[in-house]
Design a protein around this motif. Structure first.
Motif, PDB file in Angstrom:
ATOM      1  N   LEU A  55       0.820  -1.209   0.000  1.00  0.00           N
ATOM      2  CA  LEU A  55       0.000   0.000   0.000  1.00  0.00           C
ATOM      3  C   LEU A  55       0.856   1.262   0.000  1.00  0.00           C
ATOM      4  N   ILE A  56       1.942   1.255   0.752  1.00  0.00           N
ATOM      5  CA  ILE A  56       2.846   2.410   0.759  1.00  0.00           C
ATOM      6  C   ILE A  56       3.561   2.527  -0.585  1.00  0.00           C
ATOM      7  N   ALA A  57       3.992   1.399  -1.140  1.00  0.00           N
ATOM      8  CA  ALA A  57       4.711   1.425  -2.415  1.00  0.00           C
ATOM      9  C   ALA A  57       3.826   1.906  -3.560  1.00  0.00           C
TER      10      ALA A  57
ATOM     11  N   HIS B  52       8.021   8.419  -1.942  1.00  0.00           N
ATOM     12  CA  HIS B  52       9.351   9.023  -2.026  1.00  0.00           C
ATOM     13  C   HIS B  52       9.317  10.538  -1.824  1.00  0.00           C
ATOM     14  N   LEU B  53       8.153  11.150  -1.890  1.00  0.00           N
ATOM     15  CA  LEU B  53       8.030  12.587  -1.652  1.00  0.00           C
ATOM     16  C   LEU B  53       7.948  12.926  -0.168  1.00  0.00           C
ATOM     17  N   HIS B  54       7.735  11.923   0.674  1.00  0.00           N
ATOM     18  CA  HIS B  54       7.603  12.137   2.114  1.00  0.00           C
ATOM     19  C   HIS B  54       8.585  11.230   2.843  1.00  0.00           C
TER      20      HIS B  54
ATOM     21  N   GLY C  82       9.339   6.626   4.020  1.00  0.00           N
ATOM     22  CA  GLY C  82      10.554   5.838   3.814  1.00  0.00           C
ATOM     23  C   GLY C  82      10.814   4.939   5.016  1.00  0.00           C
ATOM     24  N   TRP C  83      10.594   5.465   6.223  1.00  0.00           N
ATOM     25  CA  TRP C  83      10.770   4.674   7.442  1.00  0.00           C
ATOM     26  C   TRP C  83       9.737   3.551   7.523  1.00  0.00           C
TER      27      TRP C  83
END
Length: 170
Positions: A44-46, A51-53, A57-58
């Motif tokens: 879901l994150i991918a 990459h803008l936030h 990334g964490w």
């Protein structure tokens, strides 16, 4: 491996055998749930512009790292490889891994939930990030429960010194 469900005696020279009863144990069921939920979180994150936030990334790192680690543990226990490498204290390793995963998933959940902005210019990013936050919370809970069960397995499922000495001599 005393304390682990489905633990059978395997000789070191025999080929790996599939242990289906492990999937029916609490630890096996939780590992399967963690693998599915972890996959949901990082996919879901991918699927967003993470990459803008920097916060995402964490979340992506934690979810992907522990998803891979959980799959490795799941394969290790399914193929009974933990009995071939008997010098490794597997219940302790599993307990520490689950405890660390619980804490890091807590930070990932809080980070993800705090970074969700309802005024996002892309509605599908908002929906996916909100869903990822929810599934990160559920995944954190499953790792916490798994920490409890792996702690019990490490301690011997509730046996104490008196009962283990009596049963060892019998």
């Amino acid at each position: 491996m005393a304390g682990l469900p489905g633990a059978r005696s395997v000789s070191p020279g025999s080929p790996p055998a599939l242990d289906g009863s492990f999937l029916l144990s609490p630890l096996g069921g939780l590992m399967c749930a963690q693998a599915v939920l972890g996959l949901l979180v990082w996919s879901l994150i991918a699927a967003t512009t993470y990459h803008l936030h920097a916060a995402y990334g964490w979340v992506m790192f934690v979810s992907l790292f522990f998803w891979i680690l959980t799959l490795l543990f799941l394969v290790t226990y399914l193929l009974q490889l933990h009995q071939k490498f008997y010098m490794v204290p597997w219940p302790l390793v599993l307990m520490i891994s689950n405890a660390v995963a619980t804490v890091l998933y807590l930070t990932a959940f809080v980070t993800s939930a705090a970074a969700v902005q309802p005024s996002s210019w892309r509605q599908w990013d908002y929906n996916r990030r909100a869903a990822a936050s929810f599934f990160a919370c559920v995944t954190m809970i499953t790792y916490g429960v798994s920490t409890f069960f792996s702690f019990r397995a490490w301690k011997g499922l509730g046996s104490n010194a008196a009962t283990s000495q009596v049963t060892d001599r019998a």
